[in-house]
Design a protein around this motif. Structure first.
Motif, short mmCIF file in Angstrom:
data_model
loop_
_atom_site.label_atom_id
_atom_site.label_comp_id
_atom_site.label_asym_id
_atom_site.label_seq_id
_atom_site.Cartn_x
_atom_site.Cartn_y
_atom_site.Cartn_z
N ASP A 45 4.84 7.19 2.24
CA ASP A 45 4.50 8.38 3.02
C ASP A 45 3.14 8.96 2.64
O ASP A 45 2.66 9.90 3.26
CB ASP A 45 5.59 9.44 2.89
N SER A 46 2.50 8.39 1.63
CA SER A 46 1.17 8.82 1.20
C SER A 46 0.06 7.93 1.73
O SER A 46 -1.09 8.10 1.37
CB SER A 46 1.08 8.82 -0.33
N VAL A 47 0.40 6.95 2.57
CA VAL A 47 -0.60 6.02 3.10
C VAL A 47 -1.06 6.50 4.46
O VAL A 47 -0.25 6.78 5.35
CB VAL A 47 -0.02 4.59 3.22
N TRP A 48 -2.37 6.62 4.63
CA TRP A 48 -2.96 6.95 5.92
C TRP A 48 -3.81 5.76 6.36
O TRP A 48 -4.78 5.41 5.70
CB TRP A 48 -3.82 8.21 5.84
N VAL A 49 -3.42 5.11 7.45
CA VAL A 49 -4.21 4.02 8.00
C VAL A 49 -5.34 4.67 8.78
O VAL A 49 -5.13 5.26 9.84
CB VAL A 49 -3.35 3.09 8.89
N ALA A 50 -6.54 4.58 8.24
CA ALA A 50 -7.65 5.42 8.68
C ALA A 50 -8.57 4.79 9.72
O ALA A 50 -9.52 5.43 10.16
CB ALA A 50 -8.47 5.85 7.46
N THR A 51 -8.31 3.52 10.08
CA THR A 51 -9.14 2.90 11.14
C THR A 51 -8.23 2.14 12.10
O THR A 51 -7.17 1.65 11.71
CB THR A 51 -10.17 1.91 10.55
#
Length: 140
Positions: A45-51
């Motif tokens: 839940d701390s992972v942000w897929v940023a592209t």
């Protein structure tokens, strides 16, 4: 919270049109980041897929956030390729570390004869620790 930054953010020179590489990298302390994953302080839940391209790469490889965190846990300092500024969704720039190493996707372990993976990430700490995943894919 431990200090994840090996190079303080305030001391990083902003990128120019020709130069995205951050000299003196890695920017983040890999052992501390990995320790936070192991301790459960940084989870799926701390992972942000940023592209968008990273999102597509994860879909194409059928990798989930747990796979990404396992790959990150397998990285070693010698796998460090470079540090560079990367643009994410919304146009913001993040300092990122890039690691490249062999990974056995089936057994989810490091393996020199496995798929060569590229993992490009940053970290934010805006009240909640977030792994900013900019790129995660096999060799191209």
């Amino acid at each position: 919270m431990p200090d994840l930054w090996r190079i303080p953010f305030d001391s990083l020179a902003q990128p120019t049109a020709r130069r995205r590489v951050i000299p003196g990298g890695p920017v983040f302390d890999l052992a501390i980041v990995q320790g936070m994953v192991t301790a459960g302080e940084m989870g799926e839940d701390s992972v942000w897929v940023a592209t968008d391209s990273c999102e597509r790469d994860l879909e194409n490889a059928a990798w989930d956030y747990g796979d990404v965190l396992q790959m990150l846990s397998c990285a070693r300092p010698a796998d460090f390729k470079n540090a560079e500024w990367c643009q994410v969704k919304g146009g913001e720039l993040y300092p990122c570390d890039v690691y490249r190493f062999g990974f056995d996707c089936e057994r989810r372990v490091r393996n020199a004869r496995g798929l060569e993976v590229y993992l490009k990430f940053s970290v934010t700490d805006d009240g909640r620790l977030t792994l900013v995943l900019v790129s995660c894919h096999g060799s191209r």
